[in-house]
Motif scaffolding. Structure first.
Motif, PDB file in Angstrom:
ATOM      1  N   TYR A  46       8.155   0.604   8.664  1.00 56.85           N
ATOM      2  CA  TYR A  46       6.777   0.505   8.187  1.00 56.85           C
ATOM      3  C   TYR A  46       6.192  -0.881   8.459  1.00 56.85           C
ATOM      4  O   TYR A  46       4.991  -1.017   8.670  1.00 56.85           O
ATOM      5  CB  TYR A  46       6.713   0.791   6.689  1.00 56.85           C
ATOM      6  CG  TYR A  46       6.636   2.247   6.340  1.00 56.85           C
ATOM      7  CD1 TYR A  46       5.413   2.895   6.223  1.00 56.85           C
ATOM      8  CD2 TYR A  46       7.790   2.994   6.117  1.00 56.85           C
ATOM      9  CE1 TYR A  46       5.331   4.243   5.897  1.00 56.85           C
ATOM     10  CE2 TYR A  46       7.729   4.343   5.792  1.00 56.85           C
ATOM     11  CZ  TYR A  46       6.492   4.960   5.685  1.00 56.85           C
ATOM     12  OH  TYR A  46       6.409   6.284   5.371  1.00 56.85           O
ATOM     13  N   ASN A  47       7.037  -1.888   8.441  1.00 53.79           N
ATOM     14  CA  ASN A  47       6.550  -3.250   8.620  1.00 53.79           C
ATOM     15  C   ASN A  47       6.016  -3.469  10.030  1.00 53.79           C
ATOM     16  O   ASN A  47       4.977  -4.085  10.223  1.00 53.79           O
ATOM     17  CB  ASN A  47       7.677  -4.242   8.316  1.00 53.79           C
ATOM     18  CG  ASN A  47       7.158  -5.567   7.838  1.00 53.79           C
ATOM     19  OD1 ASN A  47       6.238  -5.621   7.021  1.00 53.79           O
ATOM     20  ND2 ASN A  47       7.734  -6.655   8.338  1.00 53.79           N
ATOM     21  N   THR A  48       6.752  -2.943  11.021  1.00 56.76           N
ATOM     22  CA  THR A  48       6.316  -3.027  12.416  1.00 56.76           C
ATOM     23  C   THR A  48       6.516  -1.653  13.059  1.00 56.76           C
ATOM     24  O   THR A  48       7.460  -1.437  13.820  1.00 56.76           O
ATOM     25  CB  THR A  48       7.101  -4.102  13.190  1.00 56.76           C
ATOM     26  OG1 THR A  48       8.506  -3.868  13.036  1.00 56.76           O
ATOM     27  CG2 THR A  48       6.763  -5.496  12.699  1.00 56.76           C
ATOM     28  N   PRO A 103       4.406   3.598  17.512  1.00 53.23           N
ATOM     29  CA  PRO A 103       3.624   4.845  17.592  1.00 53.23           C
ATOM     30  C   PRO A 103       4.518   6.040  17.894  1.00 53.23           C
ATOM     31  O   PRO A 103       5.593   5.900  18.500  1.00 53.23           O
ATOM     32  CB  PRO A 103       2.652   4.564  18.743  1.00 53.23           C
ATOM     33  CG  PRO A 103       2.539   3.073  18.788  1.00 53.23           C
ATOM     34  CD  PRO A 103       3.900   2.556  18.409  1.00 53.23           C
ATOM     35  N   ASN A 150       0.805  -1.227   0.000  1.00 54.10           N
ATOM     36  CA  ASN A 150       0.000   0.000   0.000  1.00 54.10           C
ATOM     37  C   ASN A 150       0.842   1.284   0.000  1.00 54.10           C
ATOM     38  O   ASN A 150       0.380   2.346   0.421  1.00 54.10           O
ATOM     39  CB  ASN A 150      -0.949   0.011   1.211  1.00 54.10           C
ATOM     40  CG  ASN A 150      -2.135   0.918   1.010  1.00 54.10           C
ATOM     41  OD1 ASN A 150      -2.601   1.107  -0.118  1.00 54.10           O
ATOM     42  ND2 ASN A 150      -2.634   1.496   2.088  1.00 54.10           N
ATOM     43  N   LYS A 182       3.309  -6.151   7.665  1.00 59.27           N
ATOM     44  CA  LYS A 182       3.390  -7.602   7.857  1.00 59.27           C
ATOM     45  C   LYS A 182       3.982  -8.301   6.633  1.00 59.27           C
ATOM     46  O   LYS A 182       3.481  -9.332   6.168  1.00 59.27           O
ATOM     47  CB  LYS A 182       2.002  -8.165   8.192  1.00 59.27           C
ATOM     48  CG  LYS A 182       1.417  -7.595   9.480  1.00 59.27           C
ATOM     49  CD  LYS A 182       0.051  -8.187   9.809  1.00 59.27           C
ATOM     50  CE  LYS A 182      -0.498  -7.593  11.096  1.00 59.27           C
ATOM     51  NZ  LYS A 182      -1.842  -8.139  11.448  1.00 59.27           N
ATOM     52  N   HIS A 227       2.221  13.757   6.915  1.00 60.75           N
ATOM     53  CA  HIS A 227       1.786  12.603   7.697  1.00 60.75           C
ATOM     54  C   HIS A 227       2.744  12.365   8.865  1.00 60.75           C
ATOM     55  O   HIS A 227       3.937  12.649   8.770  1.00 60.75           O
ATOM     56  CB  HIS A 227       1.753  11.347   6.823  1.00 60.75           C
ATOM     57  CG  HIS A 227       0.875  11.457   5.617  1.00 60.75           C
ATOM     58  ND1 HIS A 227      -0.498  11.340   5.678  1.00 60.75           N
ATOM     59  CD2 HIS A 227       1.168  11.694   4.314  1.00 60.75           C
ATOM     60  CE1 HIS A 227      -1.007  11.486   4.464  1.00 60.75           C
ATOM     61  NE2 HIS A 227      -0.016  11.713   3.619  1.00 60.75           N
ATOM     62  N   ASP A 283      -0.421   7.714  11.400  1.00 61.84           N
ATOM     63  CA  ASP A 283      -0.999   7.548  10.068  1.00 61.84           C
ATOM     64  C   ASP A 283      -0.729   6.212   9.383  1.00 61.84           C
ATOM     65  O   ASP A 283      -1.123   6.038   8.231  1.00 61.84           O
ATOM     66  CB  ASP A 283      -0.488   8.659   9.137  1.00 61.84           C
ATOM     67  CG  ASP A 283      -1.088  10.011   9.493  1.00 61.84           C
ATOM     68  OD1 ASP A 283      -2.098  10.030  10.215  1.00 61.84           O
ATOM     69  OD2 ASP A 283      -0.555  11.036   9.043  1.00 61.84           O
ATOM     70  N   ILE A 284      -0.060   5.250  10.031  1.00 62.75           N
ATOM     71  CA  ILE A 284       0.261   4.018   9.300  1.00 62.75           C
ATOM     72  C   ILE A 284      -0.129   2.778  10.096  1.00 62.75           C
ATOM     73  O   ILE A 284      -0.269   2.815  11.325  1.00 62.75           O
ATOM     74  CB  ILE A 284       1.758   3.938   8.912  1.00 62.75           C
ATOM     75  CG1 ILE A 284       2.665   3.970  10.143  1.00 62.75           C
ATOM     76  CG2 ILE A 284       2.117   5.071   7.968  1.00 62.75           C
ATOM     77  CD1 ILE A 284       4.122   3.744   9.816  1.00 62.75           C
ATOM     78  N   LEU A 285      -0.280   1.678   9.360  1.00 65.84           N
ATOM     79  CA  LEU A 285      -0.579   0.375   9.934  1.00 65.84           C
ATOM     80  C   LEU A 285       0.545  -0.595   9.569  1.00 65.84           C
ATOM     81  O   LEU A 285       1.228  -0.409   8.552  1.00 65.84           O
ATOM     82  CB  LEU A 285      -1.906  -0.163   9.391  1.00 65.84           C
ATOM     83  CG  LEU A 285      -3.158   0.648   9.744  1.00 65.84           C
ATOM     84  CD1 LEU A 285      -4.358   0.121   8.961  1.00 65.84           C
ATOM     85  CD2 LEU A 285      -3.428   0.599  11.241  1.00 65.84           C
ATOM     86  N   PRO A 286       0.767  -1.633  10.350  1.00 64.33           N
ATOM     87  CA  PRO A 286       1.830  -2.602  10.029  1.00 64.33           C
ATOM     88  C   PRO A 286       1.617  -3.246   8.664  1.00 64.33           C
ATOM     89  O   PRO A 286       0.494  -3.559   8.269  1.00 64.33           O
ATOM     90  CB  PRO A 286       1.713  -3.635  11.153  1.00 64.33           C
ATOM     91  CG  PRO A 286       1.023  -2.926  12.273  1.00 64.33           C
ATOM     92  CD  PRO A 286       0.085  -1.956  11.614  1.00 64.33           C
TER      93      PRO A 286
END
Length: 428
Positions: free
Chosen positions: A371-373, A376, A266, A396, A282, A391-394
């Motif tokens: 970005y992978n893990t 905060p 993404n 994985k 961001h 603004d981001i999610l793992p």
């Protein structure tokens, strides 16, 4: 902000089918259409610059070229714009935090990728390239030159070139006659000397100073990027899809990394378009460079914008107020501004380490691992006006996928145009 057409195609981008998993070079027409939106062929013309009537003036660009490489525009005669924005490094300097007269708080962004954005600096504290060019001149850690001396140097050392562009003006004569080292941005004697100047002298200095920034901007708008391997790959897809040709341009890992970038990872939701950036701000939870002096990013940048003498809405702009939409509709508050930084372009990212606003991450693999893990954002209620938005999610991703993603990012490197005079130090 991500464009609706890009968002639609991003959602539709084909994840590898069974056939594509066996052969990553298989793309649908929708995939190819989507990828084409990221190529330099799809880069629009430079945006209009109503605040700078000289933005596309070749004579101004030639003068700006000289000034960009001129170490005389510094307190010690040793620092030029090109000290931190080196052509051979894609107009960066390879340092976590730039070094000039002192150490800056952040690192030097690449210039060619910034030409299309509405905001400059990591925090967007100026709304034009010409205003951006002025800020380092007065910064005591960068050029360290007071405003009056910088303006006087411009109209004295470049008198013929100045008058060819602006004529023999009263404001230039006023500036040449001033002997004080005066600046509203430097504490102590320079600030007091600035207050002591009469209004007409301050206005003359500001006008000449603004003109200095405007000719430097005219030069910077000449800095084009050459197509990277990614661009050539997508062009080949559009032309004939010949697999042997495609394999000569990108490896399996690079193509799989591209699929991850556009799909599972993404990345393209923020790093979209031909310059791989949405130019928005961001907070991605990057490690805080100095926890005792937190960097509030866009929150501080907006405050500086509102106090800046040289914006599109200022007396030193060439624009009509209605042309200054970014400033007129500036978002001035909100938790999403706190600790938010401008999405950097990923063009030439493999060659412009280290990464993040203060070089906190040394390698692309470090960035991808973050970005992978992600962690905060750091929060200190004594320093932050509010808890930072995150603004981001793992992602994985597996280790192999992370390596493939890094491999793809290396395909965004443009060759340095050695024969392009604008990428070389000028002769005078």
């Amino acid at each position: 902000m991500i464009r609706p057409a890009v968002l639609f195609l991003l959602l539709a981008f084909t994840l590898p089918t069974t056939q594509a998993e066996q052969n990553p070079y298989t793309f649908t027409e929708a995939d190819i259409q989507f990828l084409s939106m990221f190529t330099l062929d799809n880069l629009p013309d430079l945006p209009d610059a109503p605040s700078n009537r000289l933005a596309d003036n070749d004579q101004a660009a030639r003068l700006g070229h000289q000034l960009f490489f001129d170490t005389g525009l510094s307190a010690n005669g040793e620092v030029a714009c090109s000290t931190c924005h080196q052509p051979e490094r894609y107009f960066t300097d390879g340092l976590p935090q730039s070094q000039a007269l002192g150490t800056t708080r952040r690192n030097a962004p690449s210039i060619p990728s910034a030409l299309h954005g509405p905001w400059q600096f990591w925090d967007g504290r100026t709304d034009s390239l010409w205003a951006q060019a002025l800020s380092p001149l007065e910064d005591l850690n960068e050029h360290g030159m007071d405003r009056t001396s910088a303006a006087r140097y411009f109209v004295t050392e470049y008198r013929d070139e100045y008058e060819a562009l602006f004529g023999a003006s009263d404001e230039a004569e006023r500036v040449r006659a001033l002997t004080e080292s005066a600046s509203p941005k430097q504490p102590g004697e320079p600030a007091q000397a600035w207050s002591d100047l009469d209004e007409a002298d301050r206005d003359a200095v500001n006008r000449v100073f603004a003109q200095l920034g405007k000719v430097i901007m005219a030069y910077e708008r000449k800095l084009d990027l050459e197509p990277a391997r990614f661009d050539r790959f997508v062009n080949a897809l559009q032309e004939d899809k010949e697999e042997s040709r495609l394999r000569n341009l990108l490896t399996d890992d690079e193509v799989n990394g591209m699929r991850l970038f556009m799909g599972k990872a993404n990345c393209a939701s923020c790093h979209n378009g031909p310059l791989f950036t949405n130019f928005e701000f961001h907070n991605i939870g990057a490690p805080e460079a100095d926890r005792k002096n937190v960097d509030l990013g866009r929150f501080e940048g907006v405050a500086e914008l509102q106090d800046n003498t040289f914006t599109c809405l200022s007396d030193y702009s060439d624009a009509d107020p209605e042309q200054c939409e970014e400033m007129r509709f500036l978002k001035q508050q909100g938790p999403e501004l706190v600790g938010a930084f401008k999405t950097p372009s990923l063009r030439n990212v493999n060659e412009t380490a280290p990464y993040m606003q203060a070089g906190q991450l040394a390698t692309l693999m470090d960035v991808i691992a973050h970005y992978n893990t992600p962690t905060p954002p750091f929060y200190d209620r004594e320093q932050h006006p509010s808890r930072p938005h995150f603004d981001i999610l793992p992602l994985k991703l597996t280790v192999e996928e992370q390596e493939q993603l890094a491999a793809f990012l290396a395909t965004l490197t443009s060759p340095i145009p050695d024969q392009d005079k604008w990428w070389q130090a000028p002769t005078r």
